[in-house]
Write a protein that holds these residues in place. Structure first.
Motif, mmCIF file in Angstrom:
data_model
loop_
_atom_site.group_PDB
_atom_site.id
_atom_site.type_symbol
_atom_site.label_atom_id
_atom_site.label_comp_id
_atom_site.label_asym_id
_atom_site.label_seq_id
_atom_site.Cartn_x
_atom_site.Cartn_y
_atom_site.Cartn_z
ATOM 1 N N UNK A 423 -11.898 -19.173 -3.752
ATOM 2 C CA UNK A 423 -12.732 -19.060 -2.556
ATOM 3 C C UNK A 423 -11.952 -19.316 -1.275
ATOM 4 N N UNK A 424 -10.962 -20.204 -1.344
ATOM 5 C CA UNK A 424 -10.193 -20.533 -0.142
ATOM 6 C C UNK A 424 -9.208 -19.431 0.224
ATOM 7 N N UNK A 425 -8.881 -18.553 -0.749
ATOM 8 C CA UNK A 425 -7.971 -17.429 -0.508
ATOM 9 C C UNK A 425 -8.673 -16.137 -0.937
ATOM 10 N N UNK A 426 -9.739 -15.751 -0.252
ATOM 11 C CA UNK A 426 -10.542 -14.622 -0.720
ATOM 12 C C UNK A 426 -9.836 -13.278 -0.640
ATOM 13 N N UNK A 427 -8.718 -13.202 0.090
ATOM 14 C CA UNK A 427 -7.979 -11.947 0.217
ATOM 15 C C UNK A 427 -6.855 -11.833 -0.802
ATOM 16 N N UNK A 432 -3.014 -8.523 -4.553
ATOM 17 C CA UNK A 432 -2.508 -8.322 -5.911
ATOM 18 C C UNK A 432 -2.931 -6.974 -6.478
ATOM 19 N N UNK A 433 -3.694 -6.205 -5.713
ATOM 20 C CA UNK A 433 -4.151 -4.888 -6.134
ATOM 21 C C UNK A 433 -3.321 -3.825 -5.412
ATOM 22 N N UNK A 434 -2.915 -2.740 -6.085
ATOM 23 C CA UNK A 434 -2.074 -1.732 -5.428
ATOM 24 C C UNK A 434 -2.673 -1.165 -4.145
ATOM 25 N N UNK A 435 -3.984 -0.918 -4.126
ATOM 26 C CA UNK A 435 -4.593 -0.379 -2.903
ATOM 27 C C UNK A 435 -4.478 -1.364 -1.750
ATOM 28 N N UNK A 436 -4.759 -2.620 -2.052
ATOM 29 C CA UNK A 436 -4.688 -3.633 -1.003
ATOM 30 C C UNK A 436 -3.268 -3.847 -0.525
ATOM 31 N N UNK A 441 0.999 -2.785 3.711
ATOM 32 C CA UNK A 441 2.196 -2.074 4.161
ATOM 33 C C UNK A 441 1.858 -1.099 5.290
ATOM 34 N N UNK A 442 0.703 -0.439 5.175
ATOM 35 C CA UNK A 442 0.298 0.499 6.227
ATOM 36 C C UNK A 442 0.080 -0.219 7.549
#
Length: 735
Positions: A423-427, A432-436, A441-442
């Motif tokens: 919960x403290x690191x919701x992002x 850890x997901x390729x899209x994210x 990077x974008x």
């Protein structure tokens, strides 16, 4: 409260009997009884009595906003078409603001006004129909025919914005007057939408905080329409999501969590009997968001069927006031949630809403892969609608809210998330997901993702490190996304840039280098640090180790201490003592059998903080240990400068020596296995121009070692070292 109502007097049909009578609905009656701090709440929520008090035959409330014990505000429209601002206030607030106490409304502390006196939306003073100023309109519209257009209010949200139609034979327009804090995002969204073919921006005025767009002719999409319109709307949304042009406003996972938590907290005030269920929903939705990767990119921010206008030229998406960068799954989730609300509250047949949902998703998937977060976002946006039945003043709004709770609970039972949540690191799940990772990077403008992201380090609830590999024309580069739970870290990227500008960029001849860094949007609480070559100094921690890397590290630390770069903060020995004392208190709680011995060490720590003479302040690393120096031949990279401050150099020196001592004791049972490495480190520090006081160094070494009594209990595999470390520290304290 009952006696106060008796004094209020002249409102026909309103008085004590409304506590359980026929005019004030039972849900509103119960709410008014629970909030005696707002004597006018019952009157505001009683349409017939309110109309009588206002001297009209009927009144309609719009955009109700309730803050228990503080206020309940609403825009109101009378039968004659007059718009009003109404606010039920506490007696103290009503008196402090100087409102009249006489009259039908004053006796109940119900403040009445008109939109043109809403100071939070400055443009209303010049644009409200009764106070129109041709000169001001000319400033906003220039020589356009809109100067002579007739303004027709469509929607008014107190303290936020007015939406109005501008009618003119030569063509209509849509005018939005915003609170100053909301204008910039609305303007940016309107510009972005116009660039991508969704409407035409006529004018934006930063003086009146006004955004004017061309009136979009066509038919607004509703759940009553067939699937073709929804398929077209889904395709238009997918095309918008695929756009590469950035938007300047970020909506992060943390923002989403804050929004859903606040909404469900507000719902608790309205529905106290569901307090436990709402608290449970809040926690489960927070976990679901934290465990579900986002699909970051451009978003509409408030997407639903009624934001799609079907025109002869195709679908046009309107109302871009909340556009920004965020989870693209949230737009679809928002649209699906509102279709579900239409079924629950408006009686739209389930078959029709299911058909609309399916068509929307099919239209989207025909042009772009569906974001993984759609179902999570659907449940989140259902929760964000939780208070809508009350705001709309549905006859049985508690039952409608309870039904919404049932639907969300059922959805959570079926929801599958990729992994555990922090919960403290919701992002973190997003990075850890390729899209994210690609989105990160974008945003930084550094190429395409060349390999799946890899979680390198994770301290639950505190911080994490994710490796991301990019590929561009310059070749592959490895980056470390450093994210933390606290506020955005702007100091570390700035310090890295300043040190590199001062020559500490790892080039030949430099005493040390710090990696290049790239900041990410502040809402992500993250920045990218280039992954540099070299091995941690800890790799050389073996008996009879090579002293060369330790000597090089000493020279690098001396150069850091000599650097004139300002870190923007200071660190005193008293603060170092405070950290050690908190660690000892924690260790005492973990080992009550050793509490007496630890108390003696707490007293010793106070003498250590005052021992020796402190040197002039230098640029400290402040968390210097063998994992913070990467040695590459003769080159040393210093990393993790998150805590850098100006302070006593002995803190860094003592910290590294304490780590050598603790590891030697834990790994080999003796505290001085790395004595040669320690001497080489100090020799290198002296070669680099560094100087120290032996007494002060011993004191800071002891103070740092004291912290390890707590670290032993917090890091797996170190607990067995506690007894030996406690004995060593007690022995040192008696010397």
């Amino acid at each position: 409260m009952r006696s106060f109502w008796r004094k209020a007097g002249p409102i026909p049909g309103f008085g004590p009997r409304n506590r359980g009578g026929t005019m004030l609905s039972p849900p509103n009656s119960g709410l008014a009884a629970r909030d005696p701090a707002l004597p006018g709440l019952g009157l505001l929520l009683d349409p017939e009595a309110l109309a009588a008090a206002l001297g009209t035959s009927a009144v309609t409330l719009r955009h109700l906003r309730y803050k228990p014990g503080t206020s309940c505000a609403a825009a109101a429209v009378t039968a004659e078409g007059q718009w009003l601002r109404l606010r039920a206030l506490s007696r103290a607030s009503y008196t402090r603001k100087g409102y009249p106490k006489n009259g039908a409304l004053g006796a109940y502390c119900l403040a009445q006004g008109t939109p043109d006196d809403d100071r939070a939306v400055p443009g209303l003073r010049r644009f409200w129909p009764e106070r129109r100023r041709a000169k001001v309109q000319a400033e906003v519209f220039g020589e356009s025919h809109m100067v002579e257009a007739r303004l027709v209010p469509l929607s008014y949200r107190l303290g936020r914005r007015l939406v109005a139609r501008l009618d003119h034979p030569l063509g209509g327009a849509l005018l939005k007057l915003h609170a100053p804090s909301r204008f910039a995002q609305s303007q940016a969204g309107a510009l972005w939408a116009a660039f991508h073919g969704h409407g035409t921006l006529i004018r934006a005025c930063a003086v009146q905080f006004a955004v004017t767009t061309r009136w979009q002719p066509g038919t607004v999409l509703t759940a009553e329409d067939g699937p073709d319109g929804f398929a077209a709307g889904g395709a238009a949304l997918a095309a918008m999501h695929a756009a590469s042009h950035p938007l300047p406003f970020m909506r992060s996972r943390l923002d989403e969590i804050v929004a859903v938590t606040r909404t469900l907290s507000d719902a608790t005030q309205l529905l106290p009997e569901a307090r436990a269920r709402l608290a449970d929903l809040s926690g489960r939705l927070t976990d679901a968001l934290a465990a579900t990767p986002a699909d970051p990119g451009p978003i509409h921010g408030d997407f639903s069927a009624d934001q799609v206008v079907i025109t002869p030229d195709g679908p046009c998406i309107i109302d871009w006031d909340r556009a920004g960068i965020g989870d693209r799954g949230s737009d679809l989730g928002s649209a699906l949630a509102r279709l579900e609300a239409d079924r629950l509250w408006e009686g739209v047949p389930e078959e029709r809403t299911d058909q609309a949902k399916q068509a929307l998703m099919t239209g989207y998937c025909a042009h772009r892969a569906l974001p993984a977060s759609v179902e999570t976002q659907r449940l989140v946006h259902l929760a964000l609608l939780m208070c809508e039945p009350f705001r709309r003043q549905m006859a049985q709004w508690p039952a409608a809210m309870t039904k919404m709770i049932d639907v969300i609970e059922q959805g959570l039972e079926r929801l599958k998330t990729p992994g555990p949540a922090d919960r403290a690191l919701p992002h973190l799940a997003t990075f850890c997901d390729p899209r994210g990772a690609q989105a990160l990077l974008d945003l930084a403008g550094i190429g395409r993702l060349a390999a799946p992201p890899r979680l390198m380090r994770h301290k639950a609830g505190r911080r994490a490190l994710v490796e991301i590999v990019s590929e561009s024309e310059a070749g592959p580069r490895r980056w470390l996304a450093k994210t933390r739970s606290k506020r955005p870290d702007h100091a570390s990227p700035a310090l890295h840039r300043n040190l590199r500008a001062a020559g500490f960029d790892g080039s030949p001849g430099a005493s040390f280098g710090v990696p290049a860094v790239l900041p990410a949007p502040a809402g992500l609480r993250t920045f990218l640090m280039e992954h540099v070559a070299g091995n941690p100094l800890a790799d050389w921690l073996v008996p009879d180790c090579d002293p060369v890397p330790f000597r090089a590290t000493g020279r690098a630390l001396a150069a850091l201490h000599a650097s004139p770069v300002e870190p923007g903060r200071t660190w005193q020995a008293c603060e170092e003592l405070s950290v050690a004392d908190r660690a000892l208190v924690a260790a005492s709680g973990r080992h009550p059998d050793a509490a007496h011995r630890i108390t003696e060490l707490r007293n010793w720590a106070k003498t250590l903080a005052q021992a020796g003479s402190s040197a002039p302040p230098v640029l400290l690393h402040r968390d210097f240990h063998p994992d913070q120096a990467l040695v590459e031949a003769e080159r040393v990279w210093l990393i993790d400068l998150d805590l850098a401050a100006r302070g006593d150099r002995h803190i860094d020196l003592g910290n590294l020596l304490a780590h050598l001592t603790e590891y030697s004791l834990r790994r080999f049972g003796e505290p001085d296995i790395f004595a040669q490495a320690a001497r080489a480190f100090l020799a290198g520090y002296a070669e680099g121009g560094g100087r120290w006081s032996d007494g002060r160094l011993d004191a800071m070494l002891g103070l740092s070692l004291l912290r390890h009594l707590d670290i032993c209990g917090r890091i797996a595999g170190r607990e067995d070292a506690f007894p030996a470390l406690l004995d060593l520290l007690q022995d040192l304290s008696k010397r």
